[in-house]
Write an enzyme that holds these catalytic residues in place. Structure first.
Site, PDB file in Angstrom:
ATOM      1  N   HIS A 206       0.706  -1.190   0.057  1.00 37.31           N
ATOM      2  CA  HIS A 206       0.250   0.233   0.168  1.00 37.31           C
ATOM      3  C   HIS A 206       1.054   1.338   0.168  1.00 37.31           C
ATOM      4  O   HIS A 206       2.121   1.477   0.031  1.00 37.31           O
ATOM      5  CB  HIS A 206      -1.272  -0.164   1.617  1.00 37.31           C
ATOM      6  CG  HIS A 206       0.253   0.142   2.885  1.00 37.31           C
ATOM      7  ND1 HIS A 206       0.559  -1.226   3.312  1.00 37.31           N
ATOM      8  CD2 HIS A 206      -0.016   0.869   3.459  1.00 37.31           C
ATOM      9  CE1 HIS A 206       1.340  -0.600   4.083  1.00 37.31           C
ATOM     10  NE2 HIS A 206       0.887   0.531   4.304  1.00 37.31           N
ATOM     11  N   ASP A 208       0.919   5.181   1.182  1.00 32.87           N
ATOM     12  CA  ASP A 208      -0.294   5.863   2.475  1.00 32.87           C
ATOM     13  C   ASP A 208      -0.719   7.088   2.405  1.00 32.87           C
ATOM     14  O   ASP A 208      -0.382   7.983   1.919  1.00 32.87           O
ATOM     15  CB  ASP A 208       1.147   6.164   3.868  1.00 32.87           C
ATOM     16  CG  ASP A 208       2.003   5.271   4.445  1.00 32.87           C
ATOM     17  OD1 ASP A 208       1.372   3.779   5.039  1.00 32.87           O
ATOM     18  OD2 ASP A 208       2.833   5.067   5.388  1.00 32.87           O
ATOM     19  N   HIS A 263       4.671   0.407   0.011  1.00 29.56           N
ATOM     20  CA  HIS A 263       5.490  -0.763   1.252  1.00 29.56           C
ATOM     21  C   HIS A 263       4.904  -2.039   1.731  1.00 29.56           C
ATOM     22  O   HIS A 263       3.856  -1.667   1.598  1.00 29.56           O
ATOM     23  CB  HIS A 263       6.312   0.153   1.725  1.00 29.56           C
ATOM     24  CG  HIS A 263       5.135   1.203   2.516  1.00 29.56           C
ATOM     25  ND1 HIS A 263       4.616   2.239   2.106  1.00 29.56           N
ATOM     26  CD2 HIS A 263       4.620   0.586   3.879  1.00 29.56           C
ATOM     27  CE1 HIS A 263       4.094   2.516   2.952  1.00 29.56           C
ATOM     28  NE2 HIS A 263       3.868   2.128   4.119  1.00 29.56           N
ATOM     29  N   ARG A 274       7.915  -8.389  15.935  1.00 35.37           N
ATOM     30  CA  ARG A 274       8.521  -7.419  15.010  1.00 35.37           C
ATOM     31  C   ARG A 274       7.209  -5.677  15.525  1.00 35.37           C
ATOM     32  O   ARG A 274       5.913  -6.590  15.856  1.00 35.37           O
ATOM     33  CB  ARG A 274       8.183  -7.312  13.602  1.00 35.37           C
ATOM     34  CG  ARG A 274       8.171  -5.615  12.558  1.00 35.37           C
ATOM     35  CD  ARG A 274       8.659  -5.898  11.423  1.00 35.37           C
ATOM     36  NE  ARG A 274       9.539  -4.617  11.180  1.00 35.37           N
ATOM     37  CZ  ARG A 274       8.559  -3.925  10.381  1.00 35.37           C
ATOM     38  NH1 ARG A 274       7.726  -3.820  10.529  1.00 35.37           N
ATOM     39  NH2 ARG A 274       9.732  -2.569  10.444  1.00 35.37           N
TER      40      ARG A 274
END
Length: 336
Positions: A206, A208, A263, A274
């Site tokens: 996607h 941002d 990304h 993570r």
């Protein structure tokens, strides 16, 4: 092709696999910008033009603020799922969520907290029902961290304005500083995944939608960005630095000179989780988004996008799937 595999007992996630080849490491060192150097504005502009993505060092955000917030977040995410679910759901979109990314069917191996810096009453009231959590400690950690990261984001935007030779140095940063700024803060947690070797998707590809995104993660890898040729490259983690993304709104305001970077996150570790913390710097809902006039003067360049409000674009974004190119609807059609 997307395949949903059988989830483990706890937490109840489904691993979303991708059949893409394992990406290479970043083709060159990630663009690194030293914010303590006054001449960095030109490097910032170049990084936004070439990648839409860069890493900042000497950023002025105390490491203790990151450590405090990470500690509080991990305390929350280590709670049983039944407890965490108490901090999510209606009547507002803020709070805890897992697996479902947005409302249009996207899923991933992720759980998260979505928080509103400007509406703290929406963030923390549900945490009081989670056993072992101190809403006051969490609120303090979030507020101190977000305030420091917002200052850094504004500094970066002002350096970019100087590098673009925009007369008003605060032309971009003032939208984040506005009391009605629609900025949001998100903490993503990617639990260890038994299918990590098969590249399950943690958060799908996607861009941002906001102006700028500032990300800090722990030392577990997973972030990947797409280059101009469409290939994916893994970004080595660095928990002492911050990674910055150009958002869709900044792409429009620079008339396409800066590129909003695509990304995603893949789950690459079967033993270690993570954790990433992302500040999304957004304008007020009423703010009109359009190419800045000063960037259209040279060569009588035409505007590539029609004017729209942030509210209009935000509604469009959240009614579409992650991977959709959301700006297509707002591009001007070239005359034939």
């Amino acid at each position: 092709m997307v395949v949903l595999s059988k989830p483990p007992a706890e937490p109840k996630f489904a691993a979303v696999k991708t059949c893409c080849k394992a990406p290479m490491l970043f083709p060159a060192p990630v663009p690194i910008i030293d914010l303590s150097k006054p001449d960095s504005k030109h490097l910032l502009v170049k990084a936004c033009e070439e990648y839409g993505f860069f890493k900042v060092i000497n950023h002025g955000v105390p490491s203790q603020l990151s450590a405090n917030l990470e500690s509080e977040a991990l305390r929350f995410f280590s709670s049983p799922l039944s407890e965490k679910l108490k901090a999510g759901g209606p009547p507002n979109p803020f709070g805890y969520g897992n697996k479902n990314v947005g409302s249009c069917g996207d899923t991933g191996w992720v759980e998260y907290l979505l928080l509103s810096p400007h509406h703290p009453e929406l963030n923390f009231h549900k945490l009081s029902s989670v056993s072992g959590m101190s809403p006051d400690n969490f609120r303090s950690a979030v507020n101190e961290y977000v305030e420091a990261v917002k200052r850094m984001a504004c500094e970066i935007l002002e350096m970019l304005a100087e590098g673009l030779m925009i007369e008003d140095r605060r032309a971009l940063s003032k939208m984040l500083m506005d009391e009605q700024s629609d900025s949001v803060f998100r903490v993503n947690h990617y639990p260890p995944c038994p299918e990590a070797g098969q590249n399950p998707i943690g958060f799908g590809e996607h861009t941002d939608p906001q102006i700028i995104s500032v990300l800090r993660s722990n030392d577990t890898s997973g972030l990947q960005i797409a280059l101009k040729d469409g290939s994916w490259r893994s970004v080595p983690p660095d928990q002492k630095s911050f990674f910055v993304n150009v958002g869709d709104s900044l792409q429009v305001m620079t008339n396409g000179r800066f590129k909003s970077v695509r990304h995603r996150v893949v789950v690459s570790n079967a033993a270690k989780s993570r954790l990433s913390m992302i500040y999304f710097g957004g304008p007020p809902l009423r703010e009109k988004i359009a190419p800045l006039p000063s960037l259209l003067v040279e060569g009588d360049q035409d505007s590539l996008y029609r004017e729209f409000t942030w509210c209009e674009y935000k509604n469009s974004v959240f009614s579409s799937r992650l991977a959709v190119n959301r700006l297509v609807r707002f591009q001007k059609v070239a005359a034939s």
